[in-house]
Motif scaffolding. Sequence first.
Motif, PDB file in Angstrom:
ATOM      1  N   ALA A   2     -94.729 -59.753   5.540  1.00 43.59           N
ATOM      2  CA  ALA A   2     -94.022 -61.065   5.573  1.00 43.59           C
ATOM      3  C   ALA A   2     -92.592 -60.740   6.143  1.00 43.59           C
ATOM      4  O   ALA A   2     -92.129 -59.677   6.102  1.00 43.59           O
ATOM      5  CB  ALA A   2     -93.872 -61.284   4.023  1.00 43.59           C
ATOM      6  N   LYS A   3     -92.330 -61.685   6.774  1.00 37.87           N
ATOM      7  CA  LYS A   3     -91.197 -61.589   7.647  1.00 37.87           C
ATOM      8  C   LYS A   3     -89.782 -61.830   6.645  1.00 37.87           C
ATOM      9  O   LYS A   3     -89.942 -62.506   5.658  1.00 37.87           O
ATOM     10  CB  LYS A   3     -91.058 -62.915   8.795  1.00 37.87           C
ATOM     11  CG  LYS A   3     -89.814 -62.541   9.667  1.00 37.87           C
ATOM     12  CD  LYS A   3     -90.069 -63.819  10.661  1.00 37.87           C
ATOM     13  CE  LYS A   3     -89.149 -63.629  11.724  1.00 37.87           C
ATOM     14  NZ  LYS A   3     -88.955 -64.690  12.870  1.00 37.87           N
ATOM     15  N   LYS A   4     -89.135 -60.728   6.814  1.00 35.22           N
ATOM     16  CA  LYS A   4     -87.739 -60.918   5.888  1.00 35.22           C
ATOM     17  C   LYS A   4     -86.806 -61.895   6.268  1.00 35.22           C
ATOM     18  O   LYS A   4     -86.912 -62.466   7.246  1.00 35.22           O
ATOM     19  CB  LYS A   4     -86.983 -59.402   6.311  1.00 35.22           C
ATOM     20  CG  LYS A   4     -87.657 -58.295   5.970  1.00 35.22           C
ATOM     21  CD  LYS A   4     -86.742 -56.994   6.336  1.00 35.22           C
ATOM     22  CE  LYS A   4     -87.304 -55.738   6.089  1.00 35.22           C
ATOM     23  NZ  LYS A   4     -86.392 -54.663   6.293  1.00 35.22           N
ATOM     24  N   LYS A   5     -86.436 -62.509   5.022  1.00 32.87           N
ATOM     25  CA  LYS A   5     -85.334 -63.540   5.021  1.00 32.87           C
ATOM     26  C   LYS A   5     -83.770 -63.052   5.756  1.00 32.87           C
ATOM     27  O   LYS A   5     -83.493 -61.999   5.175  1.00 32.87           O
ATOM     28  CB  LYS A   5     -85.221 -64.211   3.966  1.00 32.87           C
ATOM     29  CG  LYS A   5     -84.282 -65.277   3.806  1.00 32.87           C
ATOM     30  CD  LYS A   5     -84.558 -65.980   2.230  1.00 32.87           C
ATOM     31  CE  LYS A   5     -83.734 -67.497   2.494  1.00 32.87           C
ATOM     32  NZ  LYS A   5     -82.292 -67.383   2.706  1.00 32.87           N
ATOM     33  N   VAL A   6     -83.655 -63.333   6.701  1.00 30.46           N
ATOM     34  CA  VAL A   6     -82.131 -63.154   7.269  1.00 30.46           C
ATOM     35  C   VAL A   6     -81.160 -63.929   6.145  1.00 30.46           C
ATOM     36  O   VAL A   6     -81.237 -65.297   6.349  1.00 30.46           O
ATOM     37  CB  VAL A   6     -81.938 -63.715   8.896  1.00 30.46           C
ATOM     38  CG1 VAL A   6     -80.865 -63.445   9.478  1.00 30.46           C
ATOM     39  CG2 VAL A   6     -83.364 -63.012   9.621  1.00 30.46           C
ATOM     40  N   VAL A   7     -80.128 -63.270   5.999  1.00 27.88           N
ATOM     41  CA  VAL A   7     -79.132 -63.880   5.361  1.00 27.88           C
ATOM     42  C   VAL A   7     -77.947 -64.246   6.254  1.00 27.88           C
ATOM     43  O   VAL A   7     -77.289 -65.182   5.969  1.00 27.88           O
ATOM     44  CB  VAL A   7     -78.724 -62.602   4.180  1.00 27.88           C
ATOM     45  CG1 VAL A   7     -77.232 -63.200   3.569  1.00 27.88           C
ATOM     46  CG2 VAL A   7     -79.631 -62.571   3.133  1.00 27.88           C
ATOM     47  N   THR A   8     -77.701 -63.077   7.039  1.00 29.11           N
ATOM     48  CA  THR A   8     -76.398 -63.434   7.913  1.00 29.11           C
ATOM     49  C   THR A   8     -76.434 -62.410   9.302  1.00 29.11           C
ATOM     50  O   THR A   8     -77.398 -61.567   9.139  1.00 29.11           O
ATOM     51  CB  THR A   8     -74.942 -63.373   7.303  1.00 29.11           C
ATOM     52  OG1 THR A   8     -74.302 -63.703   7.949  1.00 29.11           O
ATOM     53  CG2 THR A   8     -74.768 -61.910   6.822  1.00 29.11           C
ATOM     54  N   THR A  61     -77.840 -57.823  11.839  1.00 28.12           N
ATOM     55  CA  THR A  61     -78.651 -58.832  11.123  1.00 28.12           C
ATOM     56  C   THR A  61     -78.929 -58.134   9.677  1.00 28.12           C
ATOM     57  O   THR A  61     -79.655 -57.378   9.686  1.00 28.12           O
ATOM     58  CB  THR A  61     -79.963 -59.358  11.789  1.00 28.12           C
ATOM     59  OG1 THR A  61     -79.770 -59.399  13.147  1.00 28.12           O
ATOM     60  CG2 THR A  61     -80.820 -60.295  11.326  1.00 28.12           C
ATOM     61  N   TYR A  63     -80.601 -58.675   6.101  1.00 28.78           N
ATOM     62  CA  TYR A  63     -81.843 -59.376   5.381  1.00 28.78           C
ATOM     63  C   TYR A  63     -81.486 -59.476   3.654  1.00 28.78           C
ATOM     64  O   TYR A  63     -80.424 -58.927   3.381  1.00 28.78           O
ATOM     65  CB  TYR A  63     -82.851 -58.744   5.651  1.00 28.78           C
ATOM     66  CG  TYR A  63     -83.032 -58.374   6.932  1.00 28.78           C
ATOM     67  CD1 TYR A  63     -83.735 -59.680   7.676  1.00 28.78           C
ATOM     68  CD2 TYR A  63     -82.963 -57.597   7.703  1.00 28.78           C
ATOM     69  CE1 TYR A  63     -84.017 -59.383   8.956  1.00 28.78           C
ATOM     70  CE2 TYR A  63     -83.389 -57.221   9.087  1.00 28.78           C
ATOM     71  CZ  TYR A  63     -83.885 -58.267   9.840  1.00 28.78           C
ATOM     72  OH  TYR A  63     -84.107 -58.220  11.057  1.00 28.78           O
ATOM     73  N   ALA A  64     -82.411 -60.615   3.216  1.00 30.30           N
ATOM     74  CA  ALA A  64     -82.016 -60.773   1.942  1.00 30.30           C
ATOM     75  C   ALA A  64     -82.106 -59.610   0.774  1.00 30.30           C
ATOM     76  O   ALA A  64     -81.574 -59.387  -0.212  1.00 30.30           O
ATOM     77  CB  ALA A  64     -83.202 -61.608   1.423  1.00 30.30           C
ATOM     78  N   ASP A  65     -82.995 -58.516   1.335  1.00 36.58           N
ATOM     79  CA  ASP A  65     -83.174 -57.386   0.368  1.00 36.58           C
ATOM     80  C   ASP A  65     -81.956 -56.238   0.750  1.00 36.58           C
ATOM     81  O   ASP A  65     -82.156 -55.062   0.512  1.00 36.58           O
ATOM     82  CB  ASP A  65     -84.662 -56.748   0.794  1.00 36.58           C
ATOM     83  CG  ASP A  65     -84.694 -56.454   2.168  1.00 36.58           C
ATOM     84  OD1 ASP A  65     -83.908 -56.316   2.972  1.00 36.58           O
ATOM     85  OD2 ASP A  65     -85.915 -55.665   2.206  1.00 36.58           O
TER      86      ASP A  65
END
Length: 143
Positions: A2-8, A61, A63-65
Motif C-alpha cells: 500500500a502507498k504510504k500516506k504523506v503527512v507533509t 516527505t 509519512y503518517a508512520d
Amino acid sequence: MAKKKVVTQIKLQCPAGKATPAPPIGPALGPHGVSAPQFVQQFNDRTKSMEPGLVIPVVITVYADKSFTFILKTPPASVLIKKACKIEKGSATSVTAKVGKLSKAALEEIAKTKMPDINANDIEAAKKIIAGTARSMGVEVER
C-alpha cells in the motif's frame, strides 16, 4: 504494498556533508515526529561526495508512520554565481554597484548544473534565467 500516506513536505537548505540536528533542521523536523539525527546522518551520507559546505536544497516527505524520504536538489543559482565570481555576497544596489563579472563559460556551466531543477526547456533559456539572477545580484554578465 500500500502507498504510504504523506503527512507533509518540508523544504530546507542544508550545507552538504555538514548538516547537524541543531536549528534549522531539528526544529523543522521535530514537530512532524521525524528523527533529526537520522535525517542528518542520511543527508550527510548522500552529500559527502559534494563540495563540503555547499548549500543543498532538500525536500523531505514525511509519512503518517513518521518515516521520511528526501530528494536533493541542485544548489541555488545565487550560491553557484557567488562561487563562480568568488564573491562573498551580492550587491545591495544591483543596478549601480557591480560586485563581479560572470563569464559565458561560467554561465553555461551553472545553467547545465541547474538544468534538472530549472523551469527551462533548453540550455539557452536556462542561461537567460541564470543571467537574470546574476544581474539582480549585481554581477555583470558577459554577452
